[in-house]
Design a protein around this motif. Structure first.
Motif, short mmCIF file in Angstrom:
data_model
loop_
_atom_site.label_atom_id
_atom_site.label_comp_id
_atom_site.label_asym_id
_atom_site.label_seq_id
_atom_site.Cartn_x
_atom_site.Cartn_y
_atom_site.Cartn_z
N LEU A 115 96.22 74.78 35.45
CA LEU A 115 95.13 75.14 36.34
C LEU A 115 95.69 75.94 37.52
O LEU A 115 96.82 75.73 37.91
N PRO A 116 94.91 76.86 38.08
CA PRO A 116 93.52 77.15 37.71
C PRO A 116 93.44 78.19 36.60
O PRO A 116 94.32 79.04 36.46
N PHE A 117 92.39 78.10 35.80
CA PHE A 117 92.05 79.14 34.84
C PHE A 117 90.54 79.13 34.66
O PHE A 117 89.85 78.21 35.10
N ASP A 118 90.01 80.16 34.02
CA ASP A 118 88.56 80.28 33.84
C ASP A 118 88.10 79.20 32.86
O ASP A 118 88.44 79.22 31.68
N ARG A 119 87.27 78.27 33.34
CA ARG A 119 86.83 77.14 32.51
C ARG A 119 85.55 77.44 31.73
O ARG A 119 85.07 76.56 31.02
N ASP A 120 85.01 78.61 31.86
CA ASP A 120 83.73 78.91 31.21
C ASP A 120 83.81 78.66 29.71
O ASP A 120 84.65 79.23 29.01
N GLY A 121 82.94 77.79 29.21
CA GLY A 121 82.89 77.48 27.79
C GLY A 121 83.95 76.50 27.32
O GLY A 121 84.04 76.20 26.14
N LEU A 122 84.73 75.97 28.26
CA LEU A 122 85.81 75.05 27.90
C LEU A 122 85.58 73.67 28.50
O LEU A 122 85.03 73.54 29.59
N SER A 123 86.02 72.67 27.78
CA SER A 123 86.13 71.32 28.34
C SER A 123 87.56 71.14 28.81
O SER A 123 88.50 71.60 28.15
N VAL A 124 87.73 70.49 29.96
CA VAL A 124 89.05 70.40 30.58
C VAL A 124 89.31 68.98 31.07
O VAL A 124 88.44 68.37 31.70
N ILE A 125 90.49 68.47 30.76
CA ILE A 125 90.93 67.18 31.29
C ILE A 125 92.22 67.42 32.09
O ILE A 125 93.27 67.68 31.51
N PRO A 126 92.16 67.38 33.44
CA PRO A 126 93.39 67.50 34.23
C PRO A 126 94.33 66.34 33.92
O PRO A 126 93.88 65.19 33.81
N LEU A 127 95.62 66.62 33.81
CA LEU A 127 96.58 65.59 33.41
C LEU A 127 97.55 65.22 34.52
O LEU A 127 97.50 64.12 35.05
N TYR A 128 98.44 66.11 34.89
CA TYR A 128 99.44 65.75 35.89
C TYR A 128 99.75 66.95 36.78
O TYR A 128 99.58 68.10 36.40
N VAL A 129 100.19 66.64 38.00
CA VAL A 129 100.53 67.66 39.00
C VAL A 129 102.04 67.90 38.96
O VAL A 129 102.83 66.96 38.82
N GLU A 130 102.43 69.17 39.07
CA GLU A 130 103.84 69.53 39.01
C GLU A 130 104.42 69.78 40.41
O GLU A 130 103.72 70.30 41.29
N THR A 131 105.66 69.42 40.59
CA THR A 131 106.37 69.73 41.83
C THR A 131 106.62 71.23 41.92
O THR A 131 106.96 71.87 40.92
N THR A 132 106.43 71.80 43.10
CA THR A 132 106.69 73.23 43.32
C THR A 132 108.09 73.39 43.90
O THR A 132 108.49 72.66 44.82
#
Length: 234
Positions: A58-75
């Motif tokens: 993420l982020p990306f265009d979610r139009d027409g997609l189902s999305v389940i956020p999973l985990y956050v990455e260290t920068t």
């Protein structure tokens, strides 16, 4: 007999091995095909039917997609090993204010304001940006998994404590939520084989009725009036 196949796409830096291993154990009759895809192409691949599901950032265009956020990455910031930023265990965005920073076209970090100073070019990919960092022409801020993916002996990285973080998510087309997709969602969510895809587990076999244990018979006491008095007759 095979029930078909499950096609799973994933963007660079994401390692789907743990979920794939569970799928292989749980769904031996359904082969899983892995598709490595650039971050910029993963959404198009899903919409075109080239994959059943995908791990994307993420982020990306979610139009027409189902999305389940999973985990956050260290920068992290990627730099040559002898660079000044490597003197500390972690850095802040303010520490990068005077540094030339590459911002590749496939960057998935959602910046409100780009840190540092703009480098002389915008590389097409993160891999290209890493090559430029190794040449000593600037630094690069990326999710830690990408820094690991493009690891080099002459480079290192440090966490950027106050930078935005990217998040990995599972995505699939809304109108193609098949049984196999539901099975994979169950695996990613950590459901057991019986609860995957929302199935109702089989009711346990009824146990035979058990008799209640009978209480031991109580000895009846002899009423005092009936007790004999005096010596027994001979």
């Amino acid at each position: 007999m095979s029930d078909g196949e499950f096609r799973l796409a994933y963007v660079p830096g994401v390692t789907p091995a743990k979920w794939v291993n569970v799928w292989t154990e749980r769904m031996p009759s359904v082969p899983i095909t892995l598709i490595a895809v650039p971050a910029a192409e993963v959404v198009g691949l899903l919409r075109d039917g080239g994959a059943d599901a995908a791990f994307a950032r993420l982020p990306f265009d979610r139009d027409g997609l189902s999305v389940i956020p999973l985990y956050v990455e260290t920068t992290v910031v990627v730099a040559p090993k002898d660079h000044a930023v490597t003197a500390a265990d972690e850095v802040a965005i303010a520490d990068l204010a005077d540094e030339l920073l590459f911002h590749p076209l496939d960057d998935t970090i959602e910046w409100t304001a780009l840190p540092g100073l703009p480098a002389f070019t915008r590389p097409a990919t993160t891999a290209d940006a890493v090559e430029l960092v190794a040449a000593g022409t600037g630094l690069l801020v990326v999710p830690q998994s990408l820094a690991r993916l493009h690891d080099r002996k002459d480079l290192t990285y440090r966490p950027v404590q106050d930078a935005p973080q990217s998040q990995v998510a599972l995505a699939w087309p809304k109108d193609a939520t098949t049984d196999l997709v539901e099975d994979f969602i169950g695996i990613v969510r950590g459901r057991t084989a019986n609860s995957s895809r929302g199935r109702t587990p089989a009711a346990p076999a009824e146990k035979p009725a058990q008799r209640k244990p009978q209480k031991p018979a109580q000895r009846r006491s002899v009423p005092a009036a009936r007790k004999r008095k005096g010596p027994r007759p001979r």
